[in-house]
Design a protein around this motif. Structure first.
Motif, short mmCIF file in Angstrom:
data_model
loop_
_atom_site.label_atom_id
_atom_site.label_comp_id
_atom_site.label_asym_id
_atom_site.label_seq_id
_atom_site.Cartn_x
_atom_site.Cartn_y
_atom_site.Cartn_z
N ASP A 65 39.61 44.45 55.39
CA ASP A 65 39.51 42.97 54.40
C ASP A 65 39.22 43.23 52.88
OD1 ASP A 65 42.04 43.53 55.93
OD2 ASP A 65 42.21 40.97 56.35
N ASN A 86 42.76 45.27 58.46
CA ASN A 86 44.94 44.32 58.12
C ASN A 86 45.26 44.42 56.34
OD1 ASN A 86 43.64 42.17 57.91
ND2 ASN A 86 45.74 41.30 57.70
N ASP A 103 41.48 43.58 63.91
CA ASP A 103 43.18 42.96 64.15
C ASP A 103 43.75 43.66 65.56
OD1 ASP A 103 42.37 45.67 62.72
OD2 ASP A 103 44.24 45.20 62.18
N TYR A 120 51.99 40.55 64.94
CA TYR A 120 51.13 41.16 63.73
C TYR A 120 51.11 42.73 64.26
CZ TYR A 120 46.88 43.56 61.75
OH TYR A 120 46.73 44.64 60.94
N ARG A 176 50.94 46.41 62.95
CA ARG A 176 50.39 47.14 63.00
C ARG A 176 50.68 48.56 63.43
NH1 ARG A 176 45.75 49.07 65.78
NH2 ARG A 176 43.90 48.71 64.09
N ARG A 202 50.27 51.81 60.68
CA ARG A 202 48.97 52.95 60.85
C ARG A 202 49.99 53.90 61.21
NH1 ARG A 202 43.97 49.74 60.70
NH2 ARG A 202 44.84 48.25 60.35
N HIS A 251 38.59 39.54 60.35
CA HIS A 251 39.59 39.22 60.62
C HIS A 251 39.83 38.03 61.10
CE1 HIS A 251 44.19 40.00 61.29
NE2 HIS A 251 43.66 39.74 62.49
#
Length: 279
Positions: A65, A105, A146, A155, A159, A163, A224
């Motif tokens: 991030d 993320n 994360d 989330y 995720r 990914r 995160h």
């Protein structure tokens, strides 16, 4: 596929662990994360530029991030783009000391071209930093964090999807202008959730223990959660959470902060970016 990768319970399953061997000459390593760099927060961007130019650390780890949103490496080729300006800052910093980058993320679409243009080295999530030898060796587990926040079920579903190589290829096939619009919409939704007081999920305790056991690590360092703190764990182990950076006037008074986590083989300290640059 190893036995550990087919278990259905992430709390008891350790992911594959990459390893980073610290150079013998390293005495201090700085860790920063969650800067969420964006043009609308110039003070945070400037603090980051100044820090990278003058830190006294032997190496710097960027644990995800770094950017509020990364819409694809092709943004680097857009004349005058914010991404290209940031890449120039990173390139200059990487010429002074080793710079390592782990996606988070918000910037998980960062790819090989960004690494090539900046001179950074990509870090897998998670990675074990091995520092020193023999009885003095320190093993430090690094993660964006994360994946550890299992209570954020929505989330975690995103995720798993985002990914995948297929999903990323589909997104990156969209025109850059479309991806920028999608990124802007995602930032707006995130800001609305924050304004509504939606809490940040924290790292799952059992999963943290599983990861530390697999890594044979004494410390877990991650970001995160935007909840910087030092958590003592059983067995003289620690979960060390890095700080997010918010320095602009639009930041809430209680979250207006910036912090560098400086590691040594003996311990860690939390410094202001200015203190991390002092000689």
């Amino acid at each position: 596929m190893t036995e550990s990768t087919v278990s259905s319970d992430p709390r008891t399953t350790a992911p594959p662990l990459a390893q980073l061997q610290a150079a013998p000459t390293w005495r201090t390593i700085d860790v920063i994360s969650d800067l969420h760099l964006q043009p609308s927060e110039p003070q945070t961007v400037q603090a980051w530029r100044d820090y990278l130019a003058h830190t006294t650390a032997d190496a710097v780890l960027l644990l995800g991030d770094l950017f509020e949103v990364w819409v694809g490496d092709d943004a680097l080729d857009e004349p005058g783009s914010f991404e290209a300006e940031c890449a120039a800052v990173l390139r200059a910093a990487a010429q002074q000391r080793p710079l390592f980058f782990m996606v988070g993320n918000r910037d998980f679409l960062a790819g090989d071209l960004l690494m090539q243009r900046t001179g950074m080295t990509a870090l897998a999530d998670p990675t074990v930093l091995v520092w020193g030898e023999g009885a003095a060796q320190r093993r430090i587990l690094l993660s964006h964090g994360d994946a550890l926040c299992l209570d954020d079920v929505e989330y975690q579903q995103f995720r798993a999807l985002s990914r995948s190589a297929v999903w990323q290829q589909q997104v990156l096939a969209q025109p850059l202008a479309v991806r920028r619009a999608i990124g802007k919409s995602a930032r707006s939704e995130s800001e609305q959730r924050k304004q509504a007081g939606a809490p940040y999920a924290d790292a799952d305790a059992q999963m943290t223990t599983t990861w530390l056991d697999a890594a044979q690590a004494q410390w877990l360092v991650h970001g995160h959660t935007h909840q910087p703190a030092d958590h003592a764990l059983a067995g003289d182990r620690w979960r060390i959470v890095t700080s997010d950076w918010h320095l602009d006037v639009n930041a809430d008074a209680d979250t207006q902060r910036s912090e560098v986590l400086r590691l040594t083989p003996q311990g860690w300290q939390r410094l202001s970016p200015q203190a991390a640059c002092a000689r």
